[in-house]
Design an enzyme around this catalytic site. Structure first.
Site, PDB file in Angstrom:
ATOM      1  N   GLY A 116      14.118   0.610  77.352  1.00 41.15           N
ATOM      2  CA  GLY A 116      14.295  -0.848  76.730  1.00 41.15           C
ATOM      3  C   GLY A 116      15.630  -1.504  77.172  1.00 41.15           C
ATOM      4  O   GLY A 116      16.079  -1.769  76.182  1.00 41.15           O
ATOM      5  N   SER A 166      15.935  -4.062  79.221  1.00 39.89           N
ATOM      6  CA  SER A 166      15.819  -5.426  79.605  1.00 39.89           C
ATOM      7  C   SER A 166      16.530  -6.452  79.170  1.00 39.89           C
ATOM      8  O   SER A 166      17.125  -7.526  79.447  1.00 39.89           O
ATOM      9  CB  SER A 166      14.401  -5.963  79.853  1.00 39.89           C
ATOM     10  OG  SER A 166      13.771  -5.752  78.478  1.00 39.89           O
ATOM     11  N   ASP A 181       5.531   1.516  79.661  1.00 39.92           N
ATOM     12  CA  ASP A 181       5.499   1.445  78.347  1.00 39.92           C
ATOM     13  C   ASP A 181       5.763   2.941  77.735  1.00 39.92           C
ATOM     14  O   ASP A 181       5.172   3.729  77.923  1.00 39.92           O
ATOM     15  CB  ASP A 181       3.956   1.207  77.900  1.00 39.92           C
ATOM     16  CG  ASP A 181       3.593   1.167  76.474  1.00 39.92           C
ATOM     17  OD1 ASP A 181       4.612   1.425  75.543  1.00 39.92           O
ATOM     18  OD2 ASP A 181       2.538   0.849  75.964  1.00 39.92           O
ATOM     19  N   ASN A 224      16.270   3.937  73.778  1.00 42.41           N
ATOM     20  CA  ASN A 224      16.742   2.741  72.919  1.00 42.41           C
ATOM     21  C   ASN A 224      15.719   1.897  72.701  1.00 42.41           C
ATOM     22  O   ASN A 224      15.529   1.048  71.666  1.00 42.41           O
ATOM     23  CB  ASN A 224      17.743   1.898  73.904  1.00 42.41           C
ATOM     24  CG  ASN A 224      17.969   0.521  73.331  1.00 42.41           C
ATOM     25  OD1 ASN A 224      18.663   0.300  72.412  1.00 42.41           O
ATOM     26  ND2 ASN A 224      17.396  -0.450  74.022  1.00 42.41           N
ATOM     27  N   SER A 240      21.195   2.477  60.738  1.00 44.07           N
ATOM     28  CA  SER A 240      21.839   3.056  59.574  1.00 44.07           C
ATOM     29  C   SER A 240      21.119   2.405  58.190  1.00 44.07           C
ATOM     30  O   SER A 240      21.126   3.077  57.204  1.00 44.07           O
ATOM     31  CB  SER A 240      23.072   2.418  59.881  1.00 44.07           C
ATOM     32  OG  SER A 240      23.339   1.051  59.448  1.00 44.07           O
ATOM     33  N   TYR A 266       8.716   0.527  60.183  1.00 43.48           N
ATOM     34  CA  TYR A 266      10.220   0.672  61.013  1.00 43.48           C
ATOM     35  C   TYR A 266      11.013   1.770  60.486  1.00 43.48           C
ATOM     36  O   TYR A 266      11.611   2.645  61.236  1.00 43.48           O
ATOM     37  CB  TYR A 266      10.763  -0.488  61.105  1.00 43.48           C
ATOM     38  CG  TYR A 266      12.084  -0.716  61.947  1.00 43.48           C
ATOM     39  CD1 TYR A 266      12.062  -0.879  63.372  1.00 43.48           C
ATOM     40  CD2 TYR A 266      13.197  -0.795  61.309  1.00 43.48           C
ATOM     41  CE1 TYR A 266      13.220  -0.844  63.999  1.00 43.48           C
ATOM     42  CE2 TYR A 266      14.590  -0.717  62.105  1.00 43.48           C
ATOM     43  CZ  TYR A 266      14.443  -0.842  63.503  1.00 43.48           C
ATOM     44  OH  TYR A 266      15.711  -0.866  64.187  1.00 43.48           O
ATOM     45  N   LYS A 271      12.324   5.428  62.220  1.00 44.64           N
ATOM     46  CA  LYS A 271      13.891   5.621  62.379  1.00 44.64           C
ATOM     47  C   LYS A 271      14.011   6.850  61.777  1.00 44.64           C
ATOM     48  O   LYS A 271      15.103   7.448  62.093  1.00 44.64           O
ATOM     49  CB  LYS A 271      14.610   4.394  61.863  1.00 44.64           C
ATOM     50  CG  LYS A 271      14.366   3.137  62.756  1.00 44.64           C
ATOM     51  CD  LYS A 271      14.601   3.249  64.293  1.00 44.64           C
ATOM     52  CE  LYS A 271      14.637   2.169  65.358  1.00 44.64           C
ATOM     53  NZ  LYS A 271      14.878   2.501  66.622  1.00 44.64           N
TER      54      LYS A 271
HETATM   55  P1  NAP Z   1      15.424  -6.094  71.537  1.00 50.74           P
HETATM   56  O1  NAP Z   1      16.643  -6.973  71.818  1.00 50.74           O
HETATM   57  O2  NAP Z   1      14.385  -6.844  70.776  1.00 50.74           O
HETATM   58  O3  NAP Z   1      15.020  -5.259  72.783  1.00 50.74           O
HETATM   59  C1  NAP Z   1      14.164  -4.621  72.744  1.00 50.74           C
HETATM   60  C2  NAP Z   1      13.992  -3.645  73.910  1.00 50.74           C
HETATM   61  O4  NAP Z   1      12.952  -2.466  74.063  1.00 50.74           O
HETATM   62  C3  NAP Z   1      13.636  -4.548  75.083  1.00 50.74           C
HETATM   63  O5  NAP Z   1      14.276  -4.439  76.320  1.00 50.74           O
HETATM   64  C4  NAP Z   1      12.019  -4.353  75.328  1.00 50.74           C
HETATM   65  O6  NAP Z   1      11.543  -4.630  76.587  1.00 50.74           O
HETATM   66  C5  NAP Z   1      12.313  -2.742  74.881  1.00 50.74           C
HETATM   67  N1  NAP Z   1      10.709  -2.362  74.647  1.00 50.74           N
HETATM   68  C6  NAP Z   1       9.978  -2.688  73.736  1.00 50.74           C
HETATM   69  N2  NAP Z   1       8.797  -1.996  73.595  1.00 50.74           N
HETATM   70  C7  NAP Z   1       8.859  -1.231  74.720  1.00 50.74           C
HETATM   71  C8  NAP Z   1       7.767  -0.142  75.235  1.00 50.74           C
HETATM   72  N3  NAP Z   1       6.470  -0.113  74.636  1.00 50.74           N
HETATM   73  N4  NAP Z   1       8.266   0.410  76.449  1.00 50.74           N
HETATM   74  C9  NAP Z   1       9.358   0.046  76.694  1.00 50.74           C
HETATM   75  N5  NAP Z   1      10.409  -0.588  76.498  1.00 50.74           N
HETATM   76  C10 NAP Z   1      10.099  -1.251  75.338  1.00 50.74           C
HETATM   77  O7  NAP Z   1      16.291  -4.954  70.337  1.00 50.74           O
HETATM   78  P2  NAP Z   1      17.841  -4.533  70.056  1.00 50.74           P
HETATM   79  O8  NAP Z   1      17.921  -4.951  68.970  1.00 50.74           O
HETATM   80  O9  NAP Z   1      18.339  -4.471  71.455  1.00 50.74           O
HETATM   81  O10 NAP Z   1      17.409  -2.891  69.720  1.00 50.74           O
HETATM   82  C11 NAP Z   1      17.478  -1.686  70.602  1.00 50.74           C
HETATM   83  C12 NAP Z   1      17.312  -0.477  69.530  1.00 50.74           C
HETATM   84  O11 NAP Z   1      18.317  -0.453  68.542  1.00 50.74           O
HETATM   85  C13 NAP Z   1      15.829  -0.445  69.056  1.00 50.74           C
HETATM   86  O12 NAP Z   1      15.411   0.810  69.091  1.00 50.74           O
HETATM   87  C14 NAP Z   1      16.134  -0.898  67.735  1.00 50.74           C
HETATM   88  O13 NAP Z   1      15.365  -0.548  66.618  1.00 50.74           O
HETATM   89  C15 NAP Z   1      17.790  -0.375  67.414  1.00 50.74           C
HETATM   90  N6  NAP Z   1      18.484  -1.173  66.283  1.00 50.74           N
HETATM   91  C16 NAP Z   1      18.538  -2.426  66.657  1.00 50.74           C
HETATM   92  C17 NAP Z   1      19.314  -3.286  65.370  1.00 50.74           C
HETATM   93  C18 NAP Z   1      19.680  -4.551  65.369  1.00 50.74           C
HETATM   94  O14 NAP Z   1      20.453  -5.108  64.489  1.00 50.74           O
HETATM   95  N7  NAP Z   1      19.539  -5.182  66.682  1.00 50.74           N
HETATM   96  C19 NAP Z   1      19.703  -2.521  64.277  1.00 50.74           C
HETATM   97  C20 NAP Z   1      19.388  -1.203  64.175  1.00 50.74           C
HETATM   98  C21 NAP Z   1      18.737  -0.557  65.191  1.00 50.74           C
HETATM   99  P3  NAP Z   1      10.562  -5.612  77.133  1.00 50.74           P
HETATM  100  O15 NAP Z   1      10.989  -6.967  76.439  1.00 50.74           O
HETATM  101  O16 NAP Z   1      10.739  -5.440  78.513  1.00 50.74           O
HETATM  102  O17 NAP Z   1       9.228  -5.148  76.427  1.00 50.74           O
END
Ligand code: NAP
Length: 247
Positions: free
Chosen positions: A11, A13, A62, A89, A142, A155, A159
């Site tokens: 993930g 990108s 995927d 990630n 968290s 979700y 987690k």
């Molecule tokens: P994001 O901006 O929505 O990006 C999600 C990434 O995951 C994208 O690159 C997407 O790729 C990829 N992805 C989704 N489904 C996939 C699949 N089936 N196979 C491969 N790649 C896939 O998310 P983010 O905020 O950066 O979050 C990253 C991680 O941190 C996640 O695990 C999230 O749960 C965790 N997190 C985030 C937050 C927050 O506040 N942002 C807080 C706590 C935890 P494509 O677009 O190419 O599909």
């Protein structure tokens, strides 16, 4: 710091994964940018890293698909001969209240966030065990994964499951010099949080002692530390990076 290390980031990108890819490449790693749907964003990131003299390739997979992950990780090992760092990630949200939650929304979140994490570690750990060295980390949350969050039963369950996976994997792999940890962000400014209403954002900020959302680059600094030899004595830990939201 990560000279010539082979780093697979799922993930990558967009959002936090993209920031980690940039940070690791700046520090000498050869990064594999995994993505699922955002081909243009992944290719643009690869080009940006290469323009700056870094090493990167993209790989569509995927992560929720067990067989595709076997091929993905197998191809990387065939090409580079090793995997030094695995960052699990990739993650999605499909929010909704429990009573109305569709079965597919529960399944897809568990399949990407939890099973996807299992799928990649299942195959990458084999390569690391042979190398007798490796760094793996997962993405927890968290807030949702520990305290629970109304509207995020799927979700939060995914987690919370990652905590068990982190600790079990850390125990299984420690004798092979493989560190397994989890990063637990609070609220980080990415596409995942951009859709939250202003009211929800303000409410969340009110619960963050540091008074703001985190930046993907700040999470990337922690990821860099956990990938480096500086963290060799840390394993099985869930490390919060959330402005003090959960203490
Ligand atoms: P994001 O901006 O929505 O990006 C999600 C990434 O995951 C994208 O690159 C997407 O790729 C990829 N992805 C989704 N489904 C996939 C699949 N089936 N196979 C491969 N790649 C896939 O998310 P983010 O905020 O950066 O979050 C990253 C991680 O941190 C996640 O695990 C999230 O749960 C965790 N997190 C985030 C937050 C927050 O506040 N942002 C807080 C706590 C935890 P494509 O677009 O190419 O599909």
């Amino acid at each position: 710091m990560l000279n010539e290390k082979i780093a697979v980031i799922t993930g990558a990108s967009r959002g936090i994964g993209a920031a980690i890819a940039k940070k690791m490449a700046e520090n000498g790693a050869n990064v594999i940018i995994n993505y699922q749907g955002s081909v243009q964003a992944a290719q643009a990131l690869e080009a940006e890293i290469r323009e700056k003299g870094g090493k990167a390739v993209t790989y569509k997979c995927d992560v929720s698909d067990f067989d595709k992950c076997e091929k993905f990780i197998g191809d990387i090992v065939k090409e580079y001969g090793r995997i030094d760092i695995l960052v699990n990630n990739a993650g999605i949200t499909r929010d909704g209240l429990l009573m109305g939650m569709k079965e597919e929304d529960f399944d897809s979140v568990i399949n990407v966030n939890l099973k996807g994490t299992f799928n990649t570690i299942r195959f990458a750990s084999r390569a690391m065990v042979k190398q007798r060295k490796g760094k793996i980390f997962f993405f927890h949350s968290s807030v949702s994964g520990v305290t629970g969050n109304a509207g995020q039963a799927n979700y939060s369950a995914s987690k919370a499951g990652i905590i068990g996976l982190t600790k079990s994997a850390a125990r299984e792999l420690a004798s092979r010099n493989i560190n397994v940890n989890a990063i637990a962000p609070g609220f980080v400014d990415t596409d995942m949080t951009i859709t939250l209403s202003d009211k929800v954002k303000e409410g969340a900020k009110g619960q963050i002692p540091l008074g703001r959302f985190g930046k993907p680059e700040e999470v990337a600094e922690l990821a860099l530390f956990l990938s480096s030899e500086k963290s060799d004595y840390i394993t099985g830990q869930v490390i919060n990076i959330d402005g003090g939201m959960v203490m």
